[in-house]
Design a protein around this motif. Structure first.
Motif, PDB file in Angstrom:
ATOM      1  N   ASP A 177       0.837  -1.204   0.000  1.00 32.06           N
ATOM      2  CA  ASP A 177       0.000   0.000   0.000  1.00 32.06           C
ATOM      3  C   ASP A 177       0.876   1.260   0.000  1.00 32.06           C
ATOM      4  OD1 ASP A 177      -1.748   2.076   0.468  1.00 32.06           O
ATOM      5  OD2 ASP A 177      -2.943   0.972   1.953  1.00 32.06           O
ATOM      6  N   PRO A 178       0.839   2.041  -1.074  1.00 31.27           N
ATOM      7  CA  PRO A 178       1.731   3.205  -1.163  1.00 31.27           C
ATOM      8  C   PRO A 178       1.241   4.404  -0.346  1.00 31.27           C
ATOM      9  CG  PRO A 178       0.415   3.042  -3.163  1.00 31.27           C
ATOM     10  CD  PRO A 178       0.002   1.890  -2.276  1.00 31.27           C
TER      11      PRO A 178
ATOM     12  N   GLU B  16      -1.292  -1.873 -11.510  1.00 31.04           N
ATOM     13  CA  GLU B  16      -0.539  -2.215 -10.306  1.00 31.04           C
ATOM     14  C   GLU B  16      -1.447  -3.020  -9.381  1.00 31.04           C
ATOM     15  OE1 GLU B  16       3.019  -0.279  -9.008  1.00 31.04           O
ATOM     16  OE2 GLU B  16       1.795   0.739  -7.509  1.00 31.04           O
ATOM     17  N   ILE B  17      -0.903  -4.141  -8.903  1.00 29.23           N
ATOM     18  CA  ILE B  17      -1.657  -5.025  -8.006  1.00 29.23           C
ATOM     19  C   ILE B  17      -1.135  -4.767  -6.599  1.00 29.23           C
ATOM     20  CG2 ILE B  17      -2.003  -7.446  -7.373  1.00 29.23           C
ATOM     21  CD1 ILE B  17      -1.494  -7.999 -10.477  1.00 29.23           C
ATOM     22  N   TYR B  18      -2.041  -4.572  -5.658  1.00 26.27           N
ATOM     23  CA  TYR B  18      -1.590  -4.260  -4.293  1.00 26.27           C
ATOM     24  C   TYR B  18      -1.770  -5.444  -3.361  1.00 26.27           C
ATOM     25  CZ  TYR B  18      -1.189   0.381  -6.091  1.00 26.27           C
ATOM     26  OH  TYR B  18      -0.793   1.463  -6.849  1.00 26.27           O
ATOM     27  N   ASN B  19      -0.691  -5.775  -2.678  1.00 23.25           N
ATOM     28  CA  ASN B  19      -0.724  -6.808  -1.646  1.00 23.25           C
ATOM     29  C   ASN B  19       0.491  -6.586  -0.753  1.00 23.25           C
ATOM     30  OD1 ASN B  19       0.061  -9.667  -0.547  1.00 23.25           O
ATOM     31  ND2 ASN B  19      -2.088  -9.769  -1.123  1.00 23.25           N
ATOM     32  N   ASP B  20       0.292  -6.690   0.544  1.00 20.78           N
ATOM     33  CA  ASP B  20       1.398  -6.390   1.468  1.00 20.78           C
ATOM     34  C   ASP B  20       2.608  -7.296   1.270  1.00 20.78           C
ATOM     35  OD1 ASP B  20       0.297  -4.199   2.562  1.00 20.78           O
ATOM     36  OD2 ASP B  20      -0.527  -5.200   4.338  1.00 20.78           O
ATOM     37  N   GLY B  21       2.386  -8.488   0.698  1.00 21.98           N
ATOM     38  CA  GLY B  21       3.498  -9.391   0.447  1.00 21.98           C
ATOM     39  C   GLY B  21       4.573  -8.764  -0.440  1.00 21.98           C
ATOM     40  N   TYR B  22       4.158  -7.859  -1.312  1.00 27.09           N
ATOM     41  CA  TYR B  22       5.132  -7.259  -2.230  1.00 27.09           C
ATOM     42  C   TYR B  22       6.054  -6.259  -1.552  1.00 27.09           C
ATOM     43  CZ  TYR B  22       2.639  -9.669  -5.910  1.00 27.09           C
ATOM     44  OH  TYR B  22       2.082 -10.650  -6.686  1.00 27.09           O
ATOM     45  N   ILE B  23       5.832  -6.043  -0.250  1.00 28.93           N
ATOM     46  CA  ILE B  23       6.810  -5.250   0.496  1.00 28.93           C
ATOM     47  C   ILE B  23       8.106  -6.045   0.614  1.00 28.93           C
ATOM     48  CG2 ILE B  23       7.306  -4.204   2.753  1.00 28.93           C
ATOM     49  CD1 ILE B  23       4.266  -3.632   2.944  1.00 28.93           C
ATOM     50  N   ALA B  24       7.995  -7.392   0.581  1.00 24.95           N
ATOM     51  CA  ALA B  24       9.203  -8.223   0.586  1.00 24.95           C
ATOM     52  C   ALA B  24      10.062  -7.867  -0.618  1.00 24.95           C
ATOM     53  CB  ALA B  24       8.839  -9.703   0.550  1.00 24.95           C
TER      54      ALA B  24
ATOM     55  N   ARG C  69       9.276  -5.781  -4.544  1.00 24.74           N
ATOM     56  CA  ARG C  69       8.354  -5.287  -5.551  1.00 24.74           C
ATOM     57  C   ARG C  69       8.315  -6.215  -6.754  1.00 24.74           C
ATOM     58  NH1 ARG C  69       5.934  -0.799  -7.300  1.00 24.74           N
ATOM     59  NH2 ARG C  69       5.825  -0.516  -9.538  1.00 24.74           N
TER      60      ARG C  69
END
Lengths: 720, 503
Positions: B363-364, B405-413, B415
């Motif tokens: 989430d930006p 752009e697909i948002y999911n907190d996992g992509y904080i690991a 991008r």
């Protein structure tokens, strides 16, 4: 293969053999050429201003050898390199996903339709990304069949992309579609289902645009956490790929490529099990349709695909639906189609309504926020009977969506939908300006040709970074001109002088000089058109341009980057190359401080220039723009003169036809909403809008006339 | 002699400084920052006074929108001033274009120039706040704080590189020593691969390898290049789910059909990923598939009507990620995602005309203060990456038809940054012959620098909190105009018909 690393051209000294051997770059390539073709290849590359070097030769011995400073520093057998190292082993463990808490078993939390609907469209994975999307040039190549956002208001997101296949000569109606599919929430619940629905989503979107599912192809992108030595972690890509295998077998559509990235971990944090499916195929662009509702009082149907007890699509049902939709599209019985996905019917209906601000009334009360895949919503051209589909409702002429007793205002929905990411990817600017005045000049064309020429010659110079020359060349050729493209070279010592000689010759031969769009030298240092203007400030070229305009009755045109160059030379608006002062008009960075790409409405407000001889004063057009520095600025005195002289040619206008400072219509904040200007005699035209990208049959989801007949007008000046 | 010039946008045109100021105040929460000025600083060596004067109002600045200061700029005693420049070896398009523009004026050799950005901060700021701003604005992966002093020369002192080292005693190393060697050089391949190399050099080459050979093997065998994970043999497969077990059995039946009497491939992720296409091909259901030994992109055949005449075209498509480089340096990483993806269909001789960008992010909207240590904030990541990708695509002239752009907190690991594209060319232009001895290999395009080293290996390594600090040399900035020239070259029929294969 034997490589001589000493031959490799370096950016700077000091690189050692290892660095030379392993450095990679996308702007560098190696080609294998038969010995007898080497010279020819090199000379063709040099014509394109590309540095070439023979660095290696193919040898009999199956080894890779590299020499550096005379020493053999690599000497390996190909066989060994191709082993790809030691064979690795791992184990797999997969458990059944939790069916009780399935992604598809979720229910809406509230019975309040209005609240649920609004929450759905404000979800981060549903809300508008327009401020992000508009940074990307979506129209170069003059083949874009579907703009990313459709409708009069350019708000309805499309299911995927579609473009005409580019041909150097002539045109084709065959286009290519590409769509994607992936929902991390499904994949987190079950990586197997994640892959299944990624593929189904991509194919469903492809069919919605007009693609034939039997002729579809897939390529998959896998992105997973580091698997380490944990069989359960290995189980995730294993299940996902079996999911992908399963759909491919069921539908007879295969993945013929793909990439994997298996490093999505940071300490204990992992990316979701990701398989993004891309679906590609060819289509007759005449049959491509878009998502936004087109008409009022159309019947709207929904065609659903059943899920089985394992939460998998019934593939026979799905295939039948694909056939039905494809046939309806080809028979032109439907005029808008969209798919249902994560945000359910609410998301889809909202997105279909906003493009043209057409309202919708549901036939009955149904669950609208429930996720569905393999499901289509379609607007019928006329009332046809589709037994398998259910009636969902009707489009209306009021700007609202009505379900049961709930009324949702479309303008409010748009605001809500655009709000979540507006601060991250702005689409609006916070600048207050006074009202913008409409201009309408009574000036008539004051120049006329001296000699009739059957086929006028156009010179199109290409600089490093120019990218609109293909489209511009075709536009002029279609209008009946002979086009000569000249490439400015700057690799070898004599290149610059040789290029100036070549340009001098071309300018003398031409009736029209057209500077096309692009990013000459990357629009650096910090400003556009500087490289081009440096070239044309060469005293010899400066003199020849002057002669071209005022002794040889020549014309000049600059679009986008070309317009910027003309302004920065003084050719616009002054008609001559001159020193710049702070009193002169210029083009600078857009108010929104980023690139803008979309379609804009413009109006012809002066008929002074021969470049507009084929259209009428006050006529309105819709043309693509794509630029970061298109804001026209000038002081009051300069503006006054330009208006009086009829030099302001076109203005950005709103839907009512009025010049405006509203960023939805005036994309850069130009003073007086100026899109294009001419020199005092109308001989030189510069404009930001890419009229060369306006070949008919494209940008099908944006109503309006894109064709300003600029190229015909320029050619007709000499032929008529 | 070095000449120095500072260029500032006039207030009414200074969208950049206003943007940074508002970003620092609102997102980084620097409340006491009152004003911020940005100056572009250019240093040029060996330019004549005459040429410099000429360039002042045409190349360095535009009098309508810029203010230009030679050698010094006005400042207040309380200003906090710092400058930012690219790390040596990073491609600096601004300085490169400056040199190219100046060369047109001088008509001579390309001059050496450098660019930097000077920030002047005004307001009652603490030392910590200034440091916080610096940390936010300078990504150490590609940039550094620069000296405010003018250098005597811009010529980098280059020491002559040493000869390539031989890994002495490699073939004789004990397992313990191999482990030490492995850790010392940070290879991307695993230790078993290194032992595999040791065996090869000991038994077949009967010599110690050079360091170049080791680095080259490491690049060639990186997960990025050879799909290590996907080729890993799957041995014990324990499925506790009937549905999946049944599909796994179906997959095994597909294998039996495909491999028949031939030696079956190991069961691995790659085999599961490719068995369907092999099976359908064998059943004769994929007539339009275009097959060749080149494996750069997916390729299909299509008969299209061009002005009423039928022509066979090859359509190639390709998807590519640049997750790791984008995570550590979003602008360059995303730009080269596209640049690298274009290279593949281009090397298949097709003209790339359509691009799609699908990305994954956290989430930006989250406050910058919630950013994990040694990570860039999501907001900055997504914005810089989109700037990088769009800048490359817009410059090379590629229509980007869909951006999502697909948002999911996992992509904080990490991008996700995917570029997918389509290219096309008339089939008759694509000549595919096997290289034969005597053929010549020509290198064309941009020159080699240090910035392209380690891209493949870097993205294949496991990452931890140290990544941002140590991966400097692994990121590249693309040069779109240069790749665009190659696109033009390969669109010419006479060119594609003169060569056989490329990489």
């Amino acid at each position: 293969m034997e490589i001589d690393l000493d031959k490799v051209p370096k950016k700077y000294e000091g690189l050692d053999g290892t660095e030379l051997a392993i450095s990679e770059s996308q702007e560098r390539m190696a080609v294998v050429v038969a010995k007898e073709n080497a010279d020819k290849f090199i000379s063709l590359a040099e014509e394109e201003n590309i540095e070439t070097t023979i660095v290696a030769k193919v040898v009999e011995e199956p080894r890779v050898k590299m020499y550096w400073r005379g020493k053999l520093i690599v000497n390996l057998s190909r066989e060994f390199l191709s082993t790809n190292g030691d064979v690795k082993k791992s184990n797999i463990k997969v458990l059944k996903p939790d069916y009780e808490n399935s992604y598809f078993a979720k229910k809406a939390e509230s019975n309040d339709i209005e609240k649920t609907w609004k929450e759905t469209i404000q979800d981060l994975n549903c809300c508008s990304q327009r401020g992000l999307v508009e940074r990307f040039d979506s129209t170069i190549g003059a083949g874009t069949v579907l703009m990313p956002y459709g409708g009069k208001y350019q708000l309805s997101p499309q299911e995927g992309m579609c473009s005409r296949i580019p041909t150097l000569k002539g045109y084709t109606d065959t286009g290519t579609i590409m769509t994607y599919g992936y929902n991390p929430e499904i994949a987190l619940w079950s990586p197997f289902h994640g892959a299944v629905f990624a593929i189904v989503e991509s194919i469903t979107k492809y069919v919605a645009i007009g693609g034939d599912y039997k002729k579809a192809w897939l390529t998959l992108q896998e992105y997973f956490e580091k698997l380490r030595d944990d069989p359960s972690r290995w189980g995730k890509p294993f299940s996902a790929l079996l999911g992908a295998y399963y759909v491919q077998e069921k539908l007879g559509i295969v993945s013929i490529g793909g990439k994997d990235s298996m490093s999505g971990s940071y300490n204990e944090l992992d990316v979701p099990p990701t398989v993004v499916s891309f679906c590609v195929g060819t289509v007759d662009i005449k049959n491509v349709i878009s998502t936004e509702f087109k008409n009022k009082n159309s019947k709207v149907l929904i065609l659903r695909t059943k899920l089985d007890n394992d939460y998998l699509p019934d593939f026979d049902d799905l295939k039948e639906n694909y056939e039905i939709i494809h046939k309806l599209i080809n028979e032109k019985k439907v005029i808008s189609v969209s798919t249902v996905r994560n945000g359910g019917i609410a998301e889809t209906i909202t997105k279909m309504c906003i493009g043209n601000k057409i309202g919708f009334k549901f036939e009955k009360d149904i669950d609208v926020c429930y996720p569905m895949y393999g499901t289509f919503i379609m607007e019928l051209a006329k009332d046809v009977d589709i037994p398998k589909a259910e009636i969902l409702g009707k489009t209306t002429d009021s700007q609202d969506i009505r379900i049961k007793n709930t009324v949702l205002d479309i303008n409010e929905l748009i605001e809500l939908w655009e709000e979540p990411l507006e601060k991250v990817f702005p689409s609006k600017v916070d600048i207050q300006k006074e009202k913008c005045e409409n201009i309408s000049s009574n000036k008539k064309q004051i120049i006329s040709r001296t000699i009739k020429i059957a086929k006028p010659r156009v010179f199109i110079p290409v600089f490093p970074g120019t990218n609109c020359e293909y489209d511009s060349t075709k536009a002029f050729q279609d209008a009946g001109a002979i086009v000569n493209v000249g490439i400015f070279k700057n690799i070898k010592t004599n290149d610059i002088q040789d290029s100036i000689d070549e340009f001098a010759k071309q300018i003398q031969d031409a009736q029209i000089i057209m500077i096309p769009g692009g990013f000459s030298a990357g629009d650096e240092p910090d400003g556009s058109g500087k490289f081009i203007s440096a070239v044309f400030r060469n005293p010899r070229l400066k003199d020849l341009i002057h002669k071209h305009l005022y002794e040889k009755d020549g014309l000049m045109l600059g679009i986008c980057n070309g317009f910027q160059a003309l302004i920065k030379l003084g050719l616009l608006p002054y008609g001559d190359i001159m020193e710049m002062t702070d009193k002169m008009p210029t083009l600078t960075f857009n108010d929104i401080s980023r690139h803008q790409s979309k379609m804009v409405r413009i109006k012809l407000v002066s008929k002074l220039s021969p470049w507009f001889s084929q259209i009428e004063l006050g006529e309105e057009f819709i043309v693509p723009i794509s630029h970061g520095e298109g804001k026209f600025v000038a002081n009051d005195q300069a503006l006054k003169e330009l208006i009086e002289n009829g030099q302001i040619a076109t203005q950005y206008i709103d839907l009512e036809g009025n010049a405006t400072y509203n960023i939805d219509y005036n994309p850069n904040g130009s003073v007086y909403a100026v899109e294009g200007i001419t020199s005092k005699d109308g001989r030189i035209l510069g404009k930001m809008g890419h009229s060369e990208r306006c070949y008919t049959g494209i940008t099908k989801n944006i109503p309006g006339n894109p064709d300003m007949k600029i190229f015909e007008s320029g050619v007709k000046y000499f032929t008529y | 002699m070095v000449k120095r010039i500072f260029v500032q946008k006039k207030e009414e045109y200074d969208v950049e400084a206003k943007g940074v100021l508002s970003d620092l105040k609102n997102n980084l929460q620097i409340k006491n920052l009152d004003d911020l000025i940005i100056l572009n600083r250019y240093d040029v060596e060996g330019i004549s006074d005459k040429a410099f004067e000429k360039a002042k109002n045409t190349i360095f600045s535009e009098p309508q929108v810029d203010i230009c200061y030679q050698e010094e700029y006005p400042k207040n005693p309380n200003d906090h001033i710092f400058g930012v420049e690219f790390l040596p070896g990073q491609f600096d398009q601004r300085a490169n274009s400056l040199s190219e523009c100046l060369q047109i004026i001088t008509g001579g050799e390309k001059l050496v120039s450098k660019s930097a950005k000077i920030y002047i901060l005004r307001g009652n700021l603490s030392h910590e706040e200034v440091e916080k701003i610096k940390a936010y604005l300078i990504n150490p992966v590609d940039s550094r704080e620069c000296s405010l002093e003018k250098p005597k020369t811009l010529q980098e002192k280059m020491t002559k590189p040493e000869d390539v080292k031989i890994v002495k005693g490699f073939t004789e190393m004990t397992d313990e020593n191999v482990k030490e060697f492995y850790e010392k050089y940070g290879f991307a391949m695993d230790i078993e691969d290194l032992k595999f190399c040791q065996k090869y050099f000991r038994d077949q080459e009967k010599r110690d390898p050079t360091m170049t050979e080791m680095k080259m093997i490491d690049t060639y065998w990186s997960d990025h290049c050879r799909h290590t994970t996907f080729m890993t043999k799957l041995e014990v497969i324990d499925i506790k789910w009937d549905l999946l077990e049944k599909i796994f059995q179906d997959y095994k039946k597909s294998r039996e059909y495909v491999y028949e009497n031939k030696k079956a491939k190991d069961i691995c992720l790659m085999d599961i990923a490719t068995i369907a296409v092999k099976e359908l091909k064998k059943r004769g259901l994929l007539k339009d598939l275009d097959e060749s030994e080149e494996i750069n992109a997916c390729s299909i055949k299509a008969n299209i009507m061009v002005d009423g005449k039928e022509e066979e075209y090859l359509i190639m498509f390709k998807n590519e990620t640049h997750n790791h480089p984008t995570e550590i340096e979003p602008f360059g990483g995303a730009a080269t995602c596209l640049g690298g993806a274009i290279r593949d269909p281009l090397s298949g001789r097709t003209y790339v005309y359509q691009a799609m960008r699908v990305t994954g992010a956290g989430d930006p909207r989250k406050p910058i203060s919630e950013t994990l240590p040694n990570k860039l904030p999501q907001r900055k990541l997504t914005n810089e990456a989109s700037r990088g990708y769009s800048s490359y695509g817009n410059q090379i002239g590629l229509a980007t038809g869909q951006v999502a752009e697909i948002y999911n907190d996992g992509y904080i690991a990490k991008r996700m940054e995917i570029g997918a594209l389509i290219g096309a060319a008339p089939s008759k232009n694509v000549i595919r012959e096997k290289p034969i001895p005597g053929d010549i290999i020509i290198l064309l395009g941009g020159r080699t620098g240090r910035d392209g080293c380690g891209g493949a290996t870097g993205s294949s390594k496991a990452h931890n909190s140290e990544s941002l600090k140590t991966c400097g040399a692994e990121v590249q900035k693309g040069n779109a105009p240069e790749e665009r020239k190659i696109q033009r070259l390969f669109r010419k029929e006479e060119v594609t018909r003169t060569y056989q294969e490329m990489q």
